[in-house]
Design an enzyme around this catalytic site. Sequence first.
Site, mmCIF file in Angstrom:
data_model
loop_
_atom_site.group_PDB
_atom_site.id
_atom_site.type_symbol
_atom_site.label_atom_id
_atom_site.label_comp_id
_atom_site.label_asym_id
_atom_site.label_seq_id
_atom_site.Cartn_x
_atom_site.Cartn_y
_atom_site.Cartn_z
ATOM 1 N N SER A 133 1.090 30.798 24.978
ATOM 2 C CA SER A 133 0.846 32.150 25.478
ATOM 3 C C SER A 133 2.116 32.883 25.905
ATOM 4 O O SER A 133 2.044 33.990 26.416
ATOM 5 C CB SER A 133 -0.118 32.083 26.664
ATOM 6 N N CYS A 134 3.268 32.319 25.669
ATOM 7 C CA CYS A 134 4.539 32.875 26.143
ATOM 8 C C CYS A 134 5.152 33.810 25.102
ATOM 9 O O CYS A 134 5.477 33.382 23.989
ATOM 10 C CB CYS A 134 5.482 31.712 26.461
#
Length: 145
Positions: free
Chosen positions: A9-10
Site C-alpha cells: 500500500s506504499c
Amino acid sequence: MIKVYTVQSCSSCKKAVEWMQNHELDYEEINLITGDVSKEDFLKILSLTEEGTEDIISTRSQAYKRLKIDFDTISMNELLELFDKNRTLLRRPLIVDDKRLQVGYNEDDVRKFLPRKVRRVELEEAFENVRQFDKEREEEQVYTA
C-alpha cells in the site's frame, strides 16, 4: 542484485519499483510484510546505515508507538527478532545492493543504483542540454538588443 523491500500500500514503494523498471535494472522486489526476510537480510541493511537504527526505523509507525522501546538498550539479537516480528517498524522502501542503502524514495538519490557508465552518459547529456540552453539564451539576447 538490487533488492527493493516494499509494502503493497506504499506509494513511495510503487514509485521505486516503477523507477527500477523504467531504468531496466535487475532487481528483486520483496514484500516486507509477507516476504521471506532473513536475519542476515536485516543485518545487511543495518550494516549499510550511517546512523544505525535511526536511519531505518519509522518513528511515526503504529508499531514504534506501541512498543515504546529504547533501541539503544537492546542487544543485536533482540533487535533482529524485533524487526522480524514487527516489520512495519521499518521505513520503506528500503533499496539495497552490495554497497548501498537507500531509505525511502527520492528520485535524485536513487540514481546511485544506476551503473556508473549510464550515470556518466546522462551527466554528459545534461551538460550538453545546459550548453544548448545557454547558447539559445545568448542568441535571444543578441536579437533583442
